[in-house]
Design a protein around this motif. Structure first.
Motif, mmCIF file in Angstrom:
data_model
loop_
_atom_site.group_PDB
_atom_site.id
_atom_site.type_symbol
_atom_site.label_atom_id
_atom_site.label_comp_id
_atom_site.label_asym_id
_atom_site.label_seq_id
_atom_site.Cartn_x
_atom_site.Cartn_y
_atom_site.Cartn_z
ATOM 1 N N LEU A 129 -5.745 3.610 -11.343
ATOM 2 C CA LEU A 129 -6.373 2.888 -10.236
ATOM 3 C C LEU A 129 -7.727 2.296 -10.615
ATOM 4 O O LEU A 129 -8.169 1.308 -10.026
ATOM 5 C CB LEU A 129 -6.521 3.811 -9.027
ATOM 6 C CG LEU A 129 -5.209 4.345 -8.443
ATOM 7 C CD1 LEU A 129 -5.483 5.252 -7.249
ATOM 8 C CD2 LEU A 129 -4.280 3.205 -8.049
ATOM 9 N N SER A 130 -8.383 2.870 -11.596
ATOM 10 C CA SER A 130 -9.674 2.338 -12.023
ATOM 11 C C SER A 130 -9.550 1.405 -13.220
ATOM 12 O O SER A 130 -10.557 0.891 -13.721
ATOM 13 C CB SER A 130 -10.613 3.492 -12.394
ATOM 14 O OG SER A 130 -10.063 4.254 -13.461
ATOM 15 N N VAL A 159 2.777 5.519 -8.971
ATOM 16 C CA VAL A 159 1.486 5.112 -9.520
ATOM 17 C C VAL A 159 0.562 6.321 -9.591
ATOM 18 O O VAL A 159 0.292 6.971 -8.577
ATOM 19 C CB VAL A 159 0.852 4.005 -8.656
ATOM 20 C CG1 VAL A 159 -0.535 3.648 -9.185
ATOM 21 C CG2 VAL A 159 1.746 2.771 -8.635
ATOM 22 N N THR A 211 1.635 -6.882 -12.935
ATOM 23 C CA THR A 211 0.449 -6.036 -12.787
ATOM 24 C C THR A 211 -0.791 -6.917 -12.712
ATOM 25 O O THR A 211 -0.809 -8.039 -13.225
ATOM 26 C CB THR A 211 0.297 -5.074 -13.983
ATOM 27 O OG1 THR A 211 0.126 -5.836 -15.179
ATOM 28 C CG2 THR A 211 1.512 -4.187 -14.115
ATOM 29 N N ASP A 229 2.612 6.325 -4.268
ATOM 30 C CA ASP A 229 1.453 6.964 -4.889
ATOM 31 C C ASP A 229 1.855 8.327 -5.441
ATOM 32 O O ASP A 229 3.010 8.749 -5.330
ATOM 33 C CB ASP A 229 0.284 7.069 -3.905
ATOM 34 C CG ASP A 229 0.613 7.919 -2.679
ATOM 35 O OD1 ASP A 229 1.495 8.816 -2.776
ATOM 36 O OD2 ASP A 229 -0.004 7.699 -1.620
ATOM 37 N N PRO A 240 -5.072 -1.537 -11.171
ATOM 38 C CA PRO A 240 -4.475 -0.784 -10.066
ATOM 39 C C PRO A 240 -3.287 -1.420 -9.355
ATOM 40 O O PRO A 240 -2.525 -0.708 -8.695
ATOM 41 C CB PRO A 240 -5.641 -0.631 -9.083
ATOM 42 C CG PRO A 240 -6.513 -1.806 -9.353
ATOM 43 C CD PRO A 240 -6.404 -2.076 -10.815
ATOM 44 N N TYR A 241 -3.111 -2.740 -9.478
ATOM 45 C CA TYR A 241 -2.132 -3.406 -8.609
ATOM 46 C C TYR A 241 -0.818 -3.655 -9.343
ATOM 47 O O TYR A 241 -0.793 -4.146 -10.475
ATOM 48 C CB TYR A 241 -2.715 -4.707 -8.078
ATOM 49 C CG TYR A 241 -4.028 -4.471 -7.358
ATOM 50 C CD1 TYR A 241 -4.069 -3.828 -6.129
ATOM 51 C CD2 TYR A 241 -5.237 -4.858 -7.944
ATOM 52 C CE1 TYR A 241 -5.276 -3.582 -5.489
ATOM 53 C CE2 TYR A 241 -6.449 -4.616 -7.310
ATOM 54 C CZ TYR A 241 -6.459 -3.971 -6.089
ATOM 55 O OH TYR A 241 -7.649 -3.718 -5.460
ATOM 56 N N SER A 273 -5.417 -6.690 -12.126
ATOM 57 C CA SER A 273 -6.653 -5.977 -11.830
ATOM 58 C C SER A 273 -7.408 -6.664 -10.697
ATOM 59 O O SER A 273 -8.502 -6.241 -10.333
ATOM 60 C CB SER A 273 -7.543 -5.923 -13.080
ATOM 61 O OG SER A 273 -7.780 -7.225 -13.566
#
Length: 537
Positions: A298-299, A293, A454, A512, A302-303, A456
């Motif tokens: 992330l903004s 990721v 995915t 990450d 992100p998930y 948000s």
């Protein structure tokens, strides 16, 4: 040449791409001297239209017109077509309506063909169409067909939107028509059909459905057909399908989920009902799939969670694959809240090249081949085209709201960057929440899938959606049957290989940008429901 028709001479001299030969004067020439053979020397032609003449046969030399993409032979006196028509590899439109054709050549090689009109002939059969993967329209009305063409329900016919086969002698409707994801018009009126497969109710885009003029065994269905439009008939079939599925589940529950005796206990002492199994394979360090990721996403969204489901069998029943696609749509509308909280994507694992990267990029920088498309476009153009299409549909239907994929466009409103999943070659295989890439599209032949979720909202939402998808897949029966012969034999029975279902799920690691572990799914805290047994290797 003296015997060359003036229209043909002009086309040759001016190197024209189109040739139209219509009406009484052309018909008179054909009747006196036959069709001008020089037409077939015009190899540059891409459009040939011969209609309303007395022409009774088409020369085998038609195969010389290698650039032809449109062939119209409407309203002549043809009784057959030469096999050489199958050599016109660039042909996109074939219209031979209103003739007297009794047999049709094999069309397997015409993979560019988009429209066939063979209505108003004397056909008792039509060749298979499963290889015509670009076919949009098939018109076989007013013939003597006893059945629809072989392969008409093949899931490779992903563009087939209209099937017109009214006024024939068709007796059965294939239940795999539910595989046609874009079918919106189906006319089977005035045939000899006595039953309709309940699976037709799973044709989600079917809007124009006509089966009037048939003699159905079911009186209620007959009444609905006579008094109502196609929507009511599809609703009726949907209820029938639910009853059939409930009956299957009931049989499975009574027959397959056997109670097991406790060792050393009395006949009345039993253990709990045997359960289906989710078998979790731990992440394989040498061959496991890893998703990295990037900070940019992330903004934006992100998930992310991911897993692999192995040993699937979408061919277990005729509509199993269609049911799986329908399941994803239903979950998007329910637990995913119209994709507002999460989006599911599935990929054919053998078409996915590791290592994967989850990133966010500018709309112009993302290039993807959308599902059911053949050309790569930027995310910016895709979204722009979808917005225009949505506005046109809304105006045409006089609606205030969007439908289909258009209702998800606002999820990207005012976003400077869009999320995307890239494979090891840097190709975009997913553009959530809008589309997957056609390059990794699953099919009936897929056995191993990569599942991505995915969101948000939160990581917990991703996991709950993934849990629900796996549970529904298990209930659907798309997994691997577990042999229970030994247990059944102990009870004096014969055993049933389909008694217990097992879903094999392999963990995927999400890290990450520095290589630190973010999440592995499914972990020991995932899959919490007690309606199935979870085993871990």
């Amino acid at each position: 040449m003296a015997d060359m028709w003036p229209e043909v001479a002009t086309a040759k001299e001016e190197n024209r791409r189109e040739l139209n030969l219509h009406g009484p004067e052309i018909s008179e020439r054909i009747e006196k001297r036959g069709f001008d053979k020089h037409v077939f020397d015009l190899v540059g032609l891409n459009y040939l239209d011969v209609r309303k003449t007395c022409m009774t046969e088409l020369s085998v030399s038609v195969s010389k017109l290698v650039n032809l993409n449109t062939l119209i032979l409407h309203n002549n006196r043809l009784t057959t077509l030469p096999e050489s028509v199958g050599d016109l590899k660039k042909l996109k439109l074939l219209d031979v309506s209103s003739n007297k054709i009794e047999s049709f050549p094999n069309l397997d090689g015409l993979t560019e063909l988009q429209s066939i009109n063979a209505s108003g002939n004397q056909l008792s059969a039509f060749p298979g169409v499963s290889t015509l993967t670009n076919l949009h329209i098939l018109n076989l009305s007013h013939n003597e067909l006893q059945a629809l063409p072989d392969g008409i329900g093949d899931d490779k016919l992903e563009y087939l939107a209209q099937i017109l086969a009214d006024n024939n002698a068709i007796t059965q409707v294939p239940d795999d028509l539910a595989n046609l994801v874009r079918l919106h018009t189906l006319d089977l009126s005035f045939n000899k059909i006595t039953e309709l497969p309940s699976q037709l109710s799973e044709c989600q885009k079917l809007k124009e459905f006509n089966v009037k003029g048939n003699k159905f065994k079911d009186r209620k269905l007959t009444k609905l057909v006579e008094q109502s439009h196609g929507k009511s008939v599809l609703n009726f079939l949907g209820v029938q399908l639910q009853k059939e599925q409930a009956s299957e589940m009931g049989k499975k529950g009574g027959k397959d989920k056997k109670k097991k005796k406790k060792k050393g206990g009395s006949k009345d002492e039993v253990e709990e009902l045997a359960k289906d199994i989710i078998d979790v394979l731990h992440f394989p360090s040498e061959t496991g799939i890893i998703v990295q990721v990037k900070p940019a996403v992330l903004s934006v969204r992100p998930y992310f969670v991911c897993c692999i489901v192995r040993k699937l069998n979408f061919k277990k029943s005729l509509n199993m694959f269609k049911r799986f696609i329908t399941l994803q749509t239903r979950l998007h509308d329910t637990i995913c809240e119209k994709r507002q909280t999460a989006t599911i994507a599935t990929h054919d694992l053998k078409l996915v090249k590791p290592e994967l990267v989850y990133d966010a990029r500018s709309p112009q920088a993302i290039r993807v081949v959308p599902l059911f498309k053949s050309s790569e476009v930027t995310a910016a153009k895709l979204v722009s085209d979808l917005r225009k299409e949505a506005d046109e549909v809304r105006k045409e239907k006089k609606r205030n709201t969007f439908s289909g994929i258009h209702k998800y466009l606002d999820l990207l409103k005012d976003k400077a960057h869009y999320p995307c999943l890239l494979d090891g070659d840097g190709h975009v295989i997913s553009f959530p929440p809008i589309t997957n890439s056609d390059k990794t599209k699953i099919s009936q032949d897929t056995t191993d899938i990569l599942v991505e979720v995915t969101s948000s909202s939160s990581l917990d939402v991703c996991k709950k959606v993934a849990d629900e998808l796996l549970r529904e897949m298990l209930v659907m029966g798309v997994g691997t049957p577990v042999e229970e012969a030994a247990e059944a034999a102990a009870d004096g029975g014969e055993g049933d290989a389909d008694a217990i279902q097992k879903l094999v799920v392999e963990q995927v690691r999400v890290i990450d940008h520095e290589g630190g572990l973010k999440v592995v799914y499914p972990s020991r805290t995932d899959l919490p429901l007690d309606i199935y047994e979870v085993t871990r290797e």
